[in-house]
Design a protein around this motif. Structure first.
Motif, short mmCIF file in Angstrom:
data_model
loop_
_atom_site.label_atom_id
_atom_site.label_comp_id
_atom_site.label_asym_id
_atom_site.label_seq_id
_atom_site.Cartn_x
_atom_site.Cartn_y
_atom_site.Cartn_z
N GLY A 27 51.95 -5.39 29.56
CA GLY A 27 50.85 -4.59 30.08
C GLY A 27 50.30 -5.07 31.40
O GLY A 27 49.86 -4.27 32.23
N LEU A 28 50.31 -6.38 31.62
CA LEU A 28 49.79 -6.93 32.87
C LEU A 28 50.55 -6.42 34.08
O LEU A 28 49.99 -6.30 35.18
N ILE A 29 51.83 -6.15 33.90
CA ILE A 29 52.65 -5.62 35.00
C ILE A 29 52.73 -4.11 34.93
O ILE A 29 52.61 -3.42 35.94
N ILE A 30 52.92 -3.58 33.72
CA ILE A 30 53.17 -2.15 33.56
C ILE A 30 52.00 -1.30 34.04
O ILE A 30 52.19 -0.32 34.77
N VAL A 31 50.78 -1.66 33.63
CA VAL A 31 49.63 -0.81 33.97
C VAL A 31 49.42 -0.66 35.48
O VAL A 31 49.35 0.47 35.98
N PRO A 32 49.33 -1.76 36.25
CA PRO A 32 49.08 -1.56 37.70
C PRO A 32 50.22 -0.86 38.42
O PRO A 32 49.97 -0.07 39.35
N ILE A 33 51.48 -1.10 37.99
CA ILE A 33 52.59 -0.41 38.65
C ILE A 33 52.58 1.07 38.30
O ILE A 33 52.83 1.93 39.17
N LEU A 34 52.28 1.42 37.06
CA LEU A 34 52.19 2.83 36.69
C LEU A 34 51.05 3.52 37.43
O LEU A 34 51.16 4.69 37.82
N VAL A 35 49.95 2.81 37.64
CA VAL A 35 48.85 3.37 38.42
C VAL A 35 49.35 3.77 39.80
O VAL A 35 49.05 4.87 40.30
N MET A 36 50.14 2.90 40.44
CA MET A 36 50.68 3.20 41.76
C MET A 36 51.66 4.38 41.71
O MET A 36 51.60 5.29 42.54
N LEU A 37 52.55 4.37 40.72
CA LEU A 37 53.54 5.44 40.59
C LEU A 37 52.88 6.79 40.34
O LEU A 37 53.21 7.80 40.99
N PHE A 38 51.95 6.82 39.39
CA PHE A 38 51.30 8.08 39.05
C PHE A 38 50.47 8.61 40.22
O PHE A 38 50.41 9.82 40.45
N THR A 39 49.85 7.71 40.95
CA THR A 39 49.05 8.12 42.12
C THR A 39 49.95 8.72 43.20
O THR A 39 49.65 9.77 43.78
N GLN A 40 51.08 8.04 43.47
CA GLN A 40 52.01 8.52 44.49
C GLN A 40 52.60 9.88 44.16
O GLN A 40 52.93 10.66 45.06
N HIS A 41 52.73 10.17 42.86
CA HIS A 41 53.33 11.45 42.45
C HIS A 41 52.28 12.53 42.19
O HIS A 41 52.59 13.57 41.59
N GLY A 42 51.06 12.28 42.63
CA GLY A 42 50.06 13.34 42.62
C GLY A 42 49.42 13.65 41.29
O GLY A 42 48.89 14.75 41.10
N PHE A 43 49.46 12.72 40.34
CA PHE A 43 48.77 12.95 39.08
C PHE A 43 47.27 13.05 39.35
O PHE A 43 46.75 12.45 40.30
N ALA A 44 46.56 13.81 38.53
CA ALA A 44 45.11 13.95 38.69
C ALA A 44 44.44 12.58 38.69
O ALA A 44 44.69 11.75 37.81
N ALA A 45 43.59 12.33 39.67
CA ALA A 45 43.00 11.00 39.86
C ALA A 45 42.25 10.52 38.62
O ALA A 45 42.29 9.33 38.30
N GLU A 46 41.59 11.43 37.92
CA GLU A 46 40.82 11.02 36.75
C GLU A 46 41.69 10.65 35.55
O GLU A 46 41.20 10.09 34.58
N LEU A 47 43.00 10.96 35.63
CA LEU A 47 43.91 10.69 34.51
C LEU A 47 44.84 9.51 34.76
O LEU A 47 45.47 9.02 33.82
N VAL A 48 44.95 9.06 36.00
CA VAL A 48 45.94 8.04 36.36
C VAL A 48 45.76 6.76 35.54
O VAL A 48 46.71 6.24 34.95
N MET A 49 44.55 6.24 35.47
CA MET A 49 44.32 4.97 34.80
C MET A 49 44.52 5.07 33.29
O MET A 49 45.20 4.24 32.68
N ILE A 50 43.94 6.07 32.68
CA ILE A 50 44.03 6.19 31.23
C ILE A 50 45.47 6.50 30.79
O ILE A 50 45.93 6.03 29.75
N MET A 51 46.22 7.26 31.60
CA MET A 51 47.62 7.51 31.27
C MET A 51 48.46 6.25 31.42
O MET A 51 49.39 6.02 30.63
N SER A 52 48.14 5.43 32.40
CA SER A 52 48.86 4.16 32.58
C SER A 52 48.63 3.24 31.39
O SER A 52 49.56 2.61 30.88
N VAL A 53 47.39 3.16 30.94
CA VAL A 53 47.04 2.32 29.79
C VAL A 53 47.73 2.84 28.53
O VAL A 53 48.34 2.06 27.77
N ALA A 54 47.66 4.14 28.29
CA ALA A 54 48.26 4.73 27.09
C ALA A 54 49.77 4.56 27.07
O ALA A 54 50.37 4.22 26.04
N THR A 55 50.41 4.78 28.21
CA THR A 55 51.88 4.64 28.29
C THR A 55 52.30 3.19 28.09
O THR A 55 53.30 2.91 27.41
#
Length: 278
Positions: A27-55
């Protein structure tokens, strides 16, 4: 979707090796990298963090199963302790997911950022928990389990960095503490993932390929790679000086923390600017 899948395969390979090499959850690596990936691909800003945590938590289900089995075969899991902690962990995991779902995205990101810096400092200093003088009472175990489950669900981690120091402090030998924490990571991941799937069912802005808050292409890519690379990391752990590598890894965590802090400042600034124009 395909781009994120292949990027997640690479992420899974790195997180699997780090889990085997350093003994920490992905999780220490996965969450911040997913935050970057999801942001770059235009995911809704309010969902990026919670989707990274859940995934991240969904991927921990797969990695925890193999880890628990390995510790069980070595006879290291104190199952009585696991079952004593499990009710509090399940309750805490549900509470943590509910709390994260209500948090503003900036607050959720800040909570993770603080924990990331804390973990990096601990790893840089090679801090080891010291055994205490007394065993934990049932009440203390229950409170600690709820706390660990809640914070793990909020952060998207398996809970080992929270549970191991607690167990060692209350007289459980390190070998057993690591095994018990590994076993506790499974109910944390399962309960939190189910909670995030149910909480995200009615959210309309989720991207295609989502199952609740869990983004399936990223989940599949990470799991497929980490299953194969975790044993490689475990083999390397016996051949490479761990103290030096942990310091290098702590630098990586600090870099990710700075990256998240930079984007966090941008989010806060833009939010403040909007308020001024109201």
């Amino acid at each position: 979707m395909i781009d994120i899948f292949f990027a997640s395969v690479l992420l899974g390979a790195v997180s699997g090796i780090s889990a085997g090499l350093f003994g920490i959850g992905g999780g220490l690596i996965i969450v911040p990298i997913l935050v970057m990936l999801f942001t770059q691909h235009g995911f809704a800003a309010e969902l990026v963090m919670i989707m990274s945590v859940a995934t991240s938590l969904a991927t921990i289900i797969a990695t925890s199963i193999s880890s628990v089995w390995a510790h069980h075969r070595l006879g290291a899991v104190v199952w009585d302790k696991v079952f004593r902690l499990m009710p509090g962990i399940v309750v805490g995991s549900v509470l943590g997911a509910l709390l994260a779902n209500q948090m503003p995205k900036e607050v959720l990101r800040l909570v993770f950022l603080v924990y990331l810096v804390y973990a990096a400092i601990n790893m840089a200093l090679a801090h080891k928990p010291k055994p205490g003088q007394v065993a934990a009472s049932k009440r203390v175990d229950n409170v600690a389990a709820v706390f660990a489950g809640s914070l793990s669900a909020i952060l998207g981690i398996g809970g080992g960095t929270l549970i191991v120091p607690f167990l060692v402090h209350f007289q459980l030998p390190m070998r057993h503490a690591v095994a018990v924490a590994s076993a506790c990571g499974l109910p944390i991941a399962i309960t939190s993932t189910i909670s995030y799937v149910l909480l995200g069912r009615t959210v309309s802005a989720l991207p295609e390929g989502s199952f609740g808050y869990v983004y399936c292409p990223a989940f599949l890519g990470i799991v497929l790679a980490s299953i194969f690379t975790a044993p490689i990391g475990a083999k390397w752990a016996n051949k490479i000086p761990s103290k030096q590598l942990k310091r290098y890894f702590s630098i990586l965590l600090f870099v990710m923390a700075v990256k998240m802090l930079w984007s966090y400042q941008g989010m806060v600034s833009s939010h403040f600017t909007r308020l001024l124009h109201l």
